[in-house]
Scaffold this motif. Structure first.
Motif, short mmCIF file in Angstrom:
data_model
loop_
_atom_site.label_atom_id
_atom_site.label_comp_id
_atom_site.label_asym_id
_atom_site.label_seq_id
_atom_site.Cartn_x
_atom_site.Cartn_y
_atom_site.Cartn_z
N PRO A 26 1.47 42.13 23.89
CA PRO A 26 1.80 43.21 22.96
C PRO A 26 3.15 43.84 23.28
O PRO A 26 3.55 43.95 24.43
N ALA A 71 0.59 47.08 19.69
CA ALA A 71 -0.84 47.30 19.80
C ALA A 71 -1.19 48.78 19.93
O ALA A 71 -2.32 49.17 19.68
N ASP A 91 -0.78 44.90 15.62
CA ASP A 91 -2.08 44.70 16.25
C ASP A 91 -2.70 46.04 16.65
O ASP A 91 -3.37 46.15 17.66
N SER A 93 -5.14 49.14 16.75
CA SER A 93 -6.58 49.32 16.54
C SER A 93 -6.97 50.79 16.39
O SER A 93 -8.08 51.08 15.98
N ASN A 112 -3.57 45.61 10.12
CA ASN A 112 -3.73 45.87 11.54
C ASN A 112 -5.20 45.65 11.88
O ASN A 112 -5.90 44.93 11.17
#
Length: 160
Positions: A26, A71, A91, A93, A112
């Motif tokens: 990441p 990320a 990415d 979360s 995402n």
């Protein structure tokens, strides 16, 4: 009947193997990454001191950070003048670190891995939040102001 190469006998219940998706490390959201994406610095361009880079980054209104394999949203707090942030195709979360961006009116987090919508209530100017193609399973009560347009197209919210 003789067994030949290619027979499926005995393999009916075997699960199909899915090749592992190659993963990249990441990318950290740093002032240098933000400056590079904004065209403030480049690998072969003008050399600026770290203080000059930081001063220019905090003045940016539009941040283009899409497709960077980010990320974690940590690092946006230095961009308190930002009005538009593009973080699609990363990415990410979790929606986090936006509480200091009081001028933020538009953020795209499409494509995402976000599962829960929360932490947007303290953004008085936010009028657009793009969340299409995420894994939204829950929208926290009071997650955003009622005037915020939530775009969750092609990513139905799972029922609780």
């Amino acid at each position: 009947m003789a067994s030949t190469v290619g027979d499926d006998e005995g393999f009916e219940d075997a699960p199909a193997e899915v090749p592992a998706k190659p993963t990249r490390k990441p990318t950290r959201m740093t002032p240098f990454l933000i400056a590079e994406r904004a065209g403030i610095v480049s690998a072969d361009g003008e050399r600026l001191s770290p203080d000059d880079v930081a001063q220019r980054v905090v003045q940016l209104a539009r941040l283009r950070l899409d497709r960077q394999n980010i990320a974690d949203m940590d690092g946006l707090e230095c961009c308190d003048a930002a009005t538009h942030i593009y973080l699609q195709h990363n990415d990410i979360s979790r929606i986090d670190g936006l509480q200091y961006l009081k001028a933020l009116c538009f953020i795209s987090l499409d494509h995402n891995r976000i599962e829960q919508v929360e932490g947007l209530r303290d953004l008085p100017a936010l009028s657009y939040l793009g969340l299409a193609h995420n894994r939204i399973g829950r929208v926290a009560h009071g997650a955003a102001r009622p005037s915020t347009a939530l775009r969750v197209r092609a990513a139905p919210i799972a029922s609780a």
